[in-house]
Design a protein around this motif. Structure first.
Motif, short mmCIF file in Angstrom:
data_model
loop_
_atom_site.label_atom_id
_atom_site.label_comp_id
_atom_site.label_asym_id
_atom_site.label_seq_id
_atom_site.Cartn_x
_atom_site.Cartn_y
_atom_site.Cartn_z
N ILE A 158 0.86 -1.27 -0.07
CA ILE A 158 -0.04 -0.06 -0.11
C ILE A 158 0.99 1.14 0.06
CG2 ILE A 158 -1.93 1.30 1.08
CD1 ILE A 158 -2.20 -1.47 2.73
N ASN A 159 0.50 1.97 -0.99
CA ASN A 159 1.50 3.32 -0.91
C ASN A 159 2.89 3.13 -1.07
OD1 ASN A 159 -1.23 4.37 -1.18
ND2 ASN A 159 -1.00 5.40 1.04
N ASN A 160 3.46 1.88 -1.70
CA ASN A 160 5.03 1.51 -1.53
C ASN A 160 5.35 0.86 -0.42
OD1 ASN A 160 5.16 2.01 -4.52
ND2 ASN A 160 5.47 4.17 -3.73
N ASN A 161 4.35 0.68 0.61
CA ASN A 161 4.77 0.02 1.74
C ASN A 161 4.28 -1.32 1.96
OD1 ASN A 161 6.22 2.53 2.75
ND2 ASN A 161 4.19 3.33 3.20
N LYS A 162 4.98 -2.06 2.42
CA LYS A 162 4.49 -3.67 2.75
C LYS A 162 4.21 -3.74 4.28
CE LYS A 162 7.73 -6.80 2.93
NZ LYS A 162 8.68 -7.89 2.46
N TYR A 163 2.76 -4.38 4.31
CA TYR A 163 2.24 -4.86 5.44
C TYR A 163 1.73 -6.18 5.59
CZ TYR A 163 1.63 0.37 5.74
OH TYR A 163 1.85 1.76 5.81
N LYS A 164 1.86 -6.65 6.60
CA LYS A 164 1.14 -8.13 7.15
C LYS A 164 -0.23 -8.06 6.95
CE LYS A 164 4.88 -9.42 10.14
NZ LYS A 164 5.37 -9.84 11.48
N ILE A 165 -0.70 -9.28 6.54
CA ILE A 165 -2.41 -9.42 6.36
C ILE A 165 -2.85 -10.23 7.52
CG2 ILE A 165 -3.96 -10.35 5.02
CD1 ILE A 165 -1.96 -10.08 2.76
N VAL A 166 -3.99 -9.60 8.16
CA VAL A 166 -4.86 -10.32 9.06
C VAL A 166 -5.99 -10.65 8.37
CG1 VAL A 166 -6.15 -9.89 10.97
CG2 VAL A 166 -4.34 -8.43 10.89
N SER A 167 -6.32 -12.21 8.65
CA SER A 167 -7.19 -12.86 7.99
C SER A 167 -8.32 -13.42 8.98
CB SER A 167 -6.53 -14.29 7.24
OG SER A 167 -7.67 -15.20 6.97
N LEU A 168 -9.42 -13.25 8.79
CA LEU A 168 -10.57 -13.86 9.49
C LEU A 168 -11.32 -14.77 8.64
CD1 LEU A 168 -10.52 -10.34 9.76
CD2 LEU A 168 -12.27 -10.81 11.44
N GLU A 169 -11.18 -16.00 9.07
CA GLU A 169 -11.98 -17.06 8.43
C GLU A 169 -13.30 -17.76 9.01
OE1 GLU A 169 -9.16 -20.30 7.85
OE2 GLU A 169 -8.04 -19.27 6.47
N PHE A 170 -14.27 -17.63 8.23
CA PHE A 170 -15.60 -17.88 8.90
C PHE A 170 -15.90 -19.24 8.35
CE2 PHE A 170 -15.23 -13.18 9.19
CZ PHE A 170 -16.08 -13.14 10.38
N ASN A 171 -15.90 -20.48 8.85
CA ASN A 171 -15.92 -21.63 8.47
C ASN A 171 -17.28 -22.29 8.90
OD1 ASN A 171 -13.43 -21.62 6.99
ND2 ASN A 171 -12.51 -22.11 9.02
N THR A 172 -18.13 -22.79 8.04
CA THR A 172 -19.23 -23.51 8.62
C THR A 172 -19.61 -24.58 7.57
OG1 THR A 172 -20.69 -22.03 6.51
CG2 THR A 172 -20.59 -21.25 8.86
N GLU A 173 -20.80 -25.17 7.51
CA GLU A 173 -21.23 -26.32 6.96
C GLU A 173 -21.49 -25.90 5.26
OE1 GLU A 173 -24.05 -26.77 10.43
OE2 GLU A 173 -22.61 -25.39 9.86
N GLY A 174 -21.42 -24.89 4.98
CA GLY A 174 -21.58 -24.42 3.69
C GLY A 174 -21.01 -23.17 3.30
N THR A 175 -21.67 -22.46 2.16
CA THR A 175 -21.33 -21.14 1.72
C THR A 175 -22.02 -20.14 2.59
OG1 THR A 175 -22.91 -21.16 0.00
CG2 THR A 175 -20.95 -22.01 -0.56
N ILE A 176 -21.50 -19.02 2.97
CA ILE A 176 -22.05 -17.86 3.43
C ILE A 176 -22.30 -16.77 2.38
CG2 ILE A 176 -21.64 -16.10 5.14
CD1 ILE A 176 -20.04 -17.81 6.88
N LYS A 177 -23.52 -16.53 2.06
CA LYS A 177 -23.81 -15.27 1.00
C LYS A 177 -23.99 -14.08 1.59
CE LYS A 177 -25.39 -18.96 -2.20
NZ LYS A 177 -26.60 -19.47 -2.70
N ILE A 178 -23.49 -13.16 1.31
CA ILE A 178 -23.68 -11.74 1.90
C ILE A 178 -23.94 -10.78 0.51
CG2 ILE A 178 -22.37 -11.99 4.00
CD1 ILE A 178 -20.13 -10.19 2.33
N ASP A 179 -24.45 -9.54 0.86
CA ASP A 179 -24.81 -8.57 -0.21
C ASP A 179 -23.75 -8.29 -1.00
OD1 ASP A 179 -25.70 -6.22 -1.75
OD2 ASP A 179 -27.00 -5.76 -0.09
N LYS A 180 -23.82 -8.52 -2.23
CA LYS A 180 -22.77 -8.22 -3.21
C LYS A 180 -22.01 -6.68 -3.16
CE LYS A 180 -23.75 -11.68 -6.56
NZ LYS A 180 -24.21 -11.80 -8.26
N SER A 181 -23.02 -5.76 -2.65
CA SER A 181 -22.67 -4.19 -2.72
C SER A 181 -21.67 -4.20 -1.58
CB SER A 181 -23.78 -3.52 -2.16
OG SER A 181 -24.39 -3.75 -1.19
N LEU A 182 -21.40 -5.15 -0.59
CA LEU A 182 -20.50 -5.05 0.37
C LEU A 182 -19.08 -5.15 -0.18
CD1 LEU A 182 -22.36 -6.98 3.35
CD2 LEU A 182 -21.96 -4.57 3.13
#
Length: 226
Positions: A177-201
Motif C-alpha cells: 500500500i503506497n509502496n509500503n509492505k504490510y502483513k495481512i490479518v485474516s478472518l476465516e468464517f467456516n461453516t457447513e456451507g457457503t455464506i452469502k452476503i450482499d454483493k454491494s459490500l
C-alpha cells in the motif's frame, strides 16, 4: 535461458505445462504463487475441461476465482498427446493512493468482533468456536466498512448450527500500500456451507478489505497497519 523463456518466467499471467498424466513439467513465478490457493490437480482438470477437441489452442473469456486471485480468460493448447499448456489471464486494475490517516482509525479487532456478535446474534442459536491469535495488536482500519461486513456475515451464518471463527496473521503474504509492505490479518468464517452476503459490500475493497468466498464459509482479509 532464451529471451522468450525469461519473458514467460516474469509474465504477470500464470503459465503451466503438464504432461499427459497431469504432472507439471514447467511453470512460471505467477503459477507458483497461484498454487498456494489451488492444487495442480485442479488446474490440470481445468485445462482438460477447456481444451479443444482437436490439436490446437482454445481461448475463452470466463471469470475464474481462486481465493483472492481473479482471472478473466483462459488459454489451453496442445500439439501432441504428450503435454498440454495452460495460461490464465489475470484481472488487474489501477492502484490508487490510499489516504490511511484520513479514513482509518486505530482499533482492537477483537472488540469490534464482540460488538458485531452482540448486535447481530442476540437471540441466535448459532454456536461459535473462536480461534484467536490474541497477539494481534491494535491497528488501523475503516471501522464502519468492517462492521457492515462482519454484521452481514454473522446474519447470513445463522442458517447453520455452528461457525468456527479463526483470526490470525498470514505467514509469507503481504499487502503493498503506497509502496509500503504490510502483513495481512485474516478472518476465516467456516461453516457447513457457503455464506452469502450482499454483493454491494464488496465495495469495502476500496478501503483495503478483501472478501473471499469459499465452499465452506467466507474469508475477510485486511492489512495490519499500525
Amino acid at each position: 535461458m532464451e529471451i522468450f523463456e525469461e519473458l514467460l518466467e516474469h509474465d504477470l499471467n500464470p503459465f503451466i505445462l503438464f504432461d499427459s498424466d497431469g504432472k507439471i513439467k514447467k511453470f512460471n513465478k505467477e503459477a507458483e504463487f497461484l498454487m498456494n490457493f489451488v492444487t495442480s490437480k485442479e488446474l490440470f482438470s481445468l485445462a482438460l475441461e477447456h481444451a479443444s477437441k482437436n490439436f490446437g489452442f482454445n481461448k475463452e473469456f470466463t471469470r475464474l476465482q481462486f481465493d483472492k486471485q481473479s482471472y478473466y480468460a483462459i488459454l489451453v493448447g496442445y500439439i501432441s498427446d504428450n503435454e498440454i499448456a495452460l495460461r490464465l489471464f489475470k484481472e488487474v486494475g489501477m492502484i490508487e493512493p490510499v489516504k490511511i490517516d484520513n479514513n482509518f482509525t486505530e482499533t482492537n479487532i477483537f472488540t469490534l468482533l464482540e460488538i458485531a456478535r452482540n448486535t447481530t446474534l442476540v437471540d441466535s442459536k448459532l454456536k461459535i468456536t473462536d480461534i484467536y491469535d490474541v497477539s494481534i495488536p491494535e491497528f488501523k482500519m475503516n471501522i464502519n466498512d468492517f462492521l457492515l461486513i462482519i454484521n452481514s456475515i454473522f446474519e447470513a451464518a445463522q442458517i447453520y448450527k455452528t461457525l468456527t471463527l479463526k483470526v490470525f496473521i498470514k505467514i509469507g503474504e503481504y499487502e503493498i500500500i503506497n509502496n509500503n509492505k504490510y502483513k495481512i490479518v485474516s478472518l476465516e468464517f467456516n461453516t457447513e456451507g457457503t455464506i452469502k452476503i450482499d454483493k454491494s459490500l464488496n465495495y469495502g475493497k476500496k478501503n483495503l478489505i478483501n472478501i473471499i468466498k469459499s465452499a465452506h464459509g467466507i474469508k475477510v482479509e485486511l492489512p495490519l497497519i499500525v
